[in-house]
Design a protein around this motif. Sequence first.
Motif, PDB file in Angstrom:
ATOM      1  N   ALA A   2       0.770  -1.319   0.041  1.00  0.00           N
ATOM      2  CA  ALA A   2      -0.096  -0.030  -0.029  1.00  0.00           C
ATOM      3  C   ALA A   2       0.914   1.121   0.081  1.00  0.00           C
ATOM      4  CB  ALA A   2      -1.026  -0.034   1.213  1.00  0.00           C
ATOM      5  N   SER A   6       0.858   4.073  -2.902  1.00  0.00           N
ATOM      6  CA  SER A   6       0.531   5.478  -2.618  1.00  0.00           C
ATOM      7  C   SER A   6       1.903   6.252  -2.844  1.00  0.00           C
ATOM      8  CB  SER A   6       0.197   5.403  -0.995  1.00  0.00           C
ATOM      9  OG  SER A   6       0.114   6.839  -0.866  1.00  0.00           O
ATOM     10  N   SER A   9       1.852   6.531  -6.948  1.00  0.00           N
ATOM     11  CA  SER A   9       0.679   7.385  -7.475  1.00  0.00           C
ATOM     12  C   SER A   9       0.836   8.920  -7.003  1.00  0.00           C
ATOM     13  CB  SER A   9      -0.401   6.738  -7.155  1.00  0.00           C
ATOM     14  OG  SER A   9      -0.577   6.868  -5.934  1.00  0.00           O
ATOM     15  N   GLY A  10       1.516   8.992  -5.932  1.00  0.00           N
ATOM     16  CA  GLY A  10       1.614  10.210  -5.508  1.00  0.00           C
ATOM     17  C   GLY A  10       2.567  11.274  -6.073  1.00  0.00           C
ATOM     18  N   GLU A  17      -0.493   0.961  -9.827  1.00  0.00           N
ATOM     19  CA  GLU A  17      -2.094   1.313  -9.168  1.00  0.00           C
ATOM     20  C   GLU A  17      -2.877   0.013  -9.328  1.00  0.00           C
ATOM     21  OE1 GLU A  17      -1.924   3.156 -13.261  1.00  0.00           O
ATOM     22  OE2 GLU A  17      -0.567   3.142 -11.634  1.00  0.00           O
ATOM     23  N   VAL A  20      -3.568  -2.318  -6.387  1.00  0.00           N
ATOM     24  CA  VAL A  20      -4.299  -1.854  -5.247  1.00  0.00           C
ATOM     25  C   VAL A  20      -5.285  -2.795  -4.449  1.00  0.00           C
ATOM     26  CG1 VAL A  20      -5.997  -0.731  -6.385  1.00  0.00           C
ATOM     27  CG2 VAL A  20      -5.330   0.094  -4.099  1.00  0.00           C
ATOM     28  N   SER A 119      -6.485  -2.554   5.144  1.00  0.00           N
ATOM     29  CA  SER A 119      -6.050  -1.473   4.182  1.00  0.00           C
ATOM     30  C   SER A 119      -4.880  -0.540   5.014  1.00  0.00           C
ATOM     31  CB  SER A 119      -7.205  -0.844   3.704  1.00  0.00           C
ATOM     32  OG  SER A 119      -7.889   0.110   4.889  1.00  0.00           O
ATOM     33  N   SER A 121      -2.428   2.999   4.437  1.00  0.00           N
ATOM     34  CA  SER A 121      -1.607   4.161   3.657  1.00  0.00           C
ATOM     35  C   SER A 121      -0.374   4.453   4.352  1.00  0.00           C
ATOM     36  CB  SER A 121      -2.620   5.093   3.476  1.00  0.00           C
ATOM     37  OG  SER A 121      -2.636   5.790   4.292  1.00  0.00           O
ATOM     38  N   HIS A 123       3.481   7.121   3.096  1.00  0.00           N
ATOM     39  CA  HIS A 123       4.089   7.937   1.897  1.00  0.00           C
ATOM     40  C   HIS A 123       5.636   7.715   1.731  1.00  0.00           C
ATOM     41  CE1 HIS A 123       0.302   9.431   3.120  1.00  0.00           C
ATOM     42  NE2 HIS A 123       0.410  10.341   2.307  1.00  0.00           N
TER      43      HIS A 123
END
Length: 130
Positions: A2, A6, A9-10, A17, A20, A119, A121, A123
């Motif tokens: 994840a 993230s 895609s960021g 992606e 996911v 799930s 998330s 960075h």
Amino acid sequence: MAALISASSGHNLAGLETLVGIPGTVGGALRTNAGDRGGDIGQYVRLVEVLDSQGEVQVRDRDELRFTEHSSNLDDPVLLTVEFALESDGGDAIVKRMLKAWILRKAAQPAVFQAAGGSSSGHAASAPAR
């Protein structure tokens, strides 16, 4: 996985992606060539840095790597890092594909298994193979 999806895609980097909703680590995804009809992680791998059975750091480049349905030839004891070859794309297009992949993945799972993946998330800016 994840955090990697993230982060990519960021930074408007497309490809991952479609993965996911696939639970697990980057290292596990590499060993099992995680993916589905939308694509698999192996198609984006440029190289993998590993710790071999003698404790030496080795680099396995694309020519040495074999990814097949749900498997790879990455059998080294430790996967250290991975480098992906991703394409630039607009954030909106990436998010649209991510949502489509998520919806299709959830629709294909029996309800009893949908909570198992969880799930999260993150960075993360790098892709360590954990």
